[in-house]
Write an enzyme that holds these catalytic residues in place. Structure first.
Site, short mmCIF file in Angstrom:
data_model
loop_
_atom_site.label_atom_id
_atom_site.label_comp_id
_atom_site.label_asym_id
_atom_site.label_seq_id
_atom_site.Cartn_x
_atom_site.Cartn_y
_atom_site.Cartn_z
N LYS A 1 0.85 -1.20 0.00
CA LYS A 1 0.00 0.00 0.00
C LYS A 1 0.89 1.25 0.00
O LYS A 1 2.00 1.24 0.52
CB LYS A 1 -0.90 0.00 1.23
CG LYS A 1 -1.91 -1.14 1.27
CD LYS A 1 -2.91 -1.07 0.14
CE LYS A 1 -4.00 -2.13 0.31
NZ LYS A 1 -4.94 -2.12 -0.83
N ALA B 1 -7.19 -8.72 -8.48
CA ALA B 1 -7.16 -9.93 -7.66
C ALA B 1 -7.62 -9.57 -6.25
O ALA B 1 -7.51 -8.42 -5.80
CB ALA B 1 -5.76 -10.53 -7.61
N LYS C 1 -4.81 5.23 -15.21
CA LYS C 1 -5.23 4.29 -14.16
C LYS C 1 -5.71 5.06 -12.93
O LYS C 1 -6.68 4.66 -12.28
CB LYS C 1 -4.07 3.37 -13.79
CG LYS C 1 -4.34 2.39 -12.65
CD LYS C 1 -5.28 1.27 -13.05
CE LYS C 1 -5.55 0.30 -11.90
NZ LYS C 1 -4.36 -0.47 -11.47
#
Length: 282
Positions: free
Chosen positions: A102, A154, A210
């Site tokens: 993260k 995922a 993105k």
């Protein structure tokens, strides 16, 4: 912080589970037992690359060492045994470090991984968000830093157990907009592993592309507790996401990043539709 390895495996001995047909790389993955780290590690190990997973999750590290990381996808289930450790200082120098932690763990993770990073190592962030590349460059030097993004998705179902919920392209390049030989080799290695990848000089625009997707989807999913496909199924949420996208594109364009609303919205709806049951990372 880092702890001693929970396995008797030496982190300087490489686990190779597969037959490699092209370029051979030694790869360390930070956040390696998480959903994306475990996914990429499994693909690369199965194609014969030397992979070591570095993480702070003791249970997941133990599972990766034995019996292995389990990946569930539309074609069934695979289990790949890989070298994993809690202690990056026990790992020999690698060709590439791929960062999947993260954002708020980036600095600590990369500093702890410095013993893995040599003169020719590339440290590649495939994280969501903006600013990771510059932070990594401050630690390892801009000549070793690269950024990118992936449209694979995922979800971690448990320690060392991952559901592969969606596939897509992976793009990478240096933070100065160039493509070095080593960055090209990483792209080649990913392609060899079955992860469609491209080294590009346009990587900063791709990262912003993105980021625009994430602005729309991650906070809405977190607030509403929706899976990816549920976001796109609700007309009111679709309208909210379109408004968020317009705002993100306005910011990007003001900074000289050329993004197009229709192109981004088309990609976003496609990604969400294909990621059935996917739990967005936020």
């Amino acid at each position: 912080g880092c702890e001693a390895p929970s396995s008797t495996h030496s982190a300087t001995a490489w686990a190779t589970d597969g037959v490699h047909s092209g370029i051979h790389m030694r790869v360390g993955i930070l956040g390696g037992t998480g959903a994306m780290g475990g996914l990429f590690g499994s693909y690369m190990a199965r194609s014969g690359h030397d992979v070591v997973l570095v993480d702070v999750n003791r249970d997941a590290v133990a599972r990766a060492n034995s019996p292995g990381v389990r990946i569930d996808d539309k074609d069934g289930t695979t289990t790949t045994r890989m070298l994993a450790t809690l202690d990056p200082s026990s790992v020999a120098v690698v060709d590439a470090v791929i960062v999947f932690v993260k954002c708020y763990h980036t600095e600590n993770a990369v500093r702890a991984a410095l013993p893995m990073i040599g003169d020719n190592t590339v440290v590649l962030s495939l994280q969501n968000g903006w600013g990771n590349g510059a932070l990594i460059a401050d630690i390892v030097g801009p000549e070793r830093a690269a950024v990118g993004l992936t449209y694979h998705s995922a979800t971690a179902l448990g320690p060392g157990h991952i559901k592969h919920t969606g596939t897509g392209k992976t793009l990478l390049g240096r933070i100065d907009g160039s493509v070095s030989e080593r960055v090209g080799q990483i792209a080649e290695a990913l392609n060899d592993a079955g992860i469609a990848a491209e080294a590009t000089t346009d990587v900063l625009r791709e990262v912003w592309s993105k980021l625009a997707l994430n602005v729309c989807t991650l906070p809405t999913a977190a607030v509403l507790r929706f899976t990816s496909d549920a976001l796109i199924a609700d007309a009111h949420v679709r309208e909210l996401m379109r408004e968020l996208l317009a705002e993100a594109i306005a910011v990007a364009n003001a900074q000289g990043i050329p993004l197009d609303f229709d192109e981004r919205w088309g990609t976003i709806t496609d990604v969400l539709t294909r990621a059935v049951g996917g739990k967005p990372s936020m």
